[in-house]
Write an enzyme that holds these catalytic residues in place. Structure first.
Site, short mmCIF file in Angstrom:
data_model
loop_
_atom_site.label_atom_id
_atom_site.label_comp_id
_atom_site.label_asym_id
_atom_site.label_seq_id
_atom_site.Cartn_x
_atom_site.Cartn_y
_atom_site.Cartn_z
N ASP A 14 -23.22 57.63 -50.53
CA ASP A 14 -24.24 56.59 -50.50
C ASP A 14 -24.64 56.31 -49.05
O ASP A 14 -23.81 56.40 -48.14
CB ASP A 14 -23.70 55.29 -51.12
CG ASP A 14 -23.29 55.47 -52.58
OD1 ASP A 14 -23.78 56.43 -53.22
OD2 ASP A 14 -22.49 54.65 -53.06
N ARG A 15 -25.87 55.93 -48.85
CA ARG A 15 -26.38 55.71 -47.50
C ARG A 15 -25.55 54.71 -46.67
O ARG A 15 -25.30 54.96 -45.49
CB ARG A 15 -27.84 55.25 -47.58
CG ARG A 15 -28.52 55.24 -46.22
CD ARG A 15 -30.02 55.17 -46.32
NE ARG A 15 -30.62 55.48 -45.02
CZ ARG A 15 -31.89 55.70 -44.82
NH1 ARG A 15 -32.74 55.68 -45.83
NH2 ARG A 15 -32.36 55.97 -43.62
#
Length: 229
Positions: free
Chosen positions: A67-68
């Site tokens: 995930d970012r």
């Protein structure tokens, strides 16, 4: 201040002719999406092209994602043979992934196995953890152990048994322990850099070509809480 990875400041953890492993920073996006921001995959291609004076396009395969707002280990394949074998390894759960997470509230037990059924909501890009199976849900399982108690926080070591969308974030929220900075999953305030305190710490796998046993460890970000570990 948030530092985005570039070809000149990439945190390379391992590099050979077939794979390259990078320590992802907060805000790096692994693969291109609707934001249009330059993904880490393109940055790594630029690094390879510059380092080895490669003419034309550089081959690079995205094997898995983080995930970012998460940091830590990301593996890329440099050859199609490595990509095919790594894809099979990851989909067959032949890798061992260990994460560290910082949470504010103490988990119910010092260590435990969590099993939930995760249902993804495409509209707001979240997953909700249910104790019982619901329509369109997928079983999610992980182990956690408290490895350090800080002044206001607890650091957990997590081993994944399944690889579901936002699995760790959703399962920790379900036991009342949202990850520091994770507004999407119930934490009360964001981190200054927009990240969350979830770090892909260790990855053990078999090298796709040499068959060597690999164990990669990624250092945590330079941050007042991570630095206490």
């Amino acid at each position: 201040m948030k530092i985005i990875s570039t070809k000149d400041n990439l945190q390379i953890l391992h590099e050979d002719n077939h794979i390259i492993v990078v320590n992802k920073r907060v805000g790096d996006i692994v693969q291109g999406d609707k934001t249009g921001d330059k993904p880490l995959s393109e940055v790594v291609k630029e690094y390879i092209k510059a380092k080895y004076n490669k003419p034309g396009d550089v081959f690079l395969g995205v094997v898995h994602r983080l995930d970012r707002p998460t940091t830590g280990i990301v593996v890329f394949a440099r050859t199609s043979k490595a990509l095919e074998r790594l894809n099979a390894m990851f989909s067959n759960r032949e890798t061992q992934k260990t994460y560290w997470a910082v949470v504010k509230d103490k988990p119910p037990k010092t260590s435990d196995t969590l099993v939930h059924f995760l249902k993804r909501n495409e509209k707001n890009n979240t997953s909700k953890a249910h104790l019982k199976e619901v329509p369109e849900s997928k079983k999610a399982s992980l182990d956690y152990t408290i490895i350090k108690e800080l002044n206001n926080y607890f650091t957990l070591e997590i081993n994944l048994h399944t690889g579901r969308h936002h699995q760790i974030r959703a399962q920790l929220q379900a036991i009342g322990c949202p990850i520091k900075g994770d507004l999407k999953y119930g934490f009360d305030r964001s981190n200054p850099d927009g990240g969350i305190h979830l770090h892909a710490r260790k990855l053990a796998f078999t090298h796709p070509v040499s068959k060597e046993n690999m164990e990669i460890v990624a250092s945590t970000p330079n941050d007042v809480i991570w630095n206490t570990l």
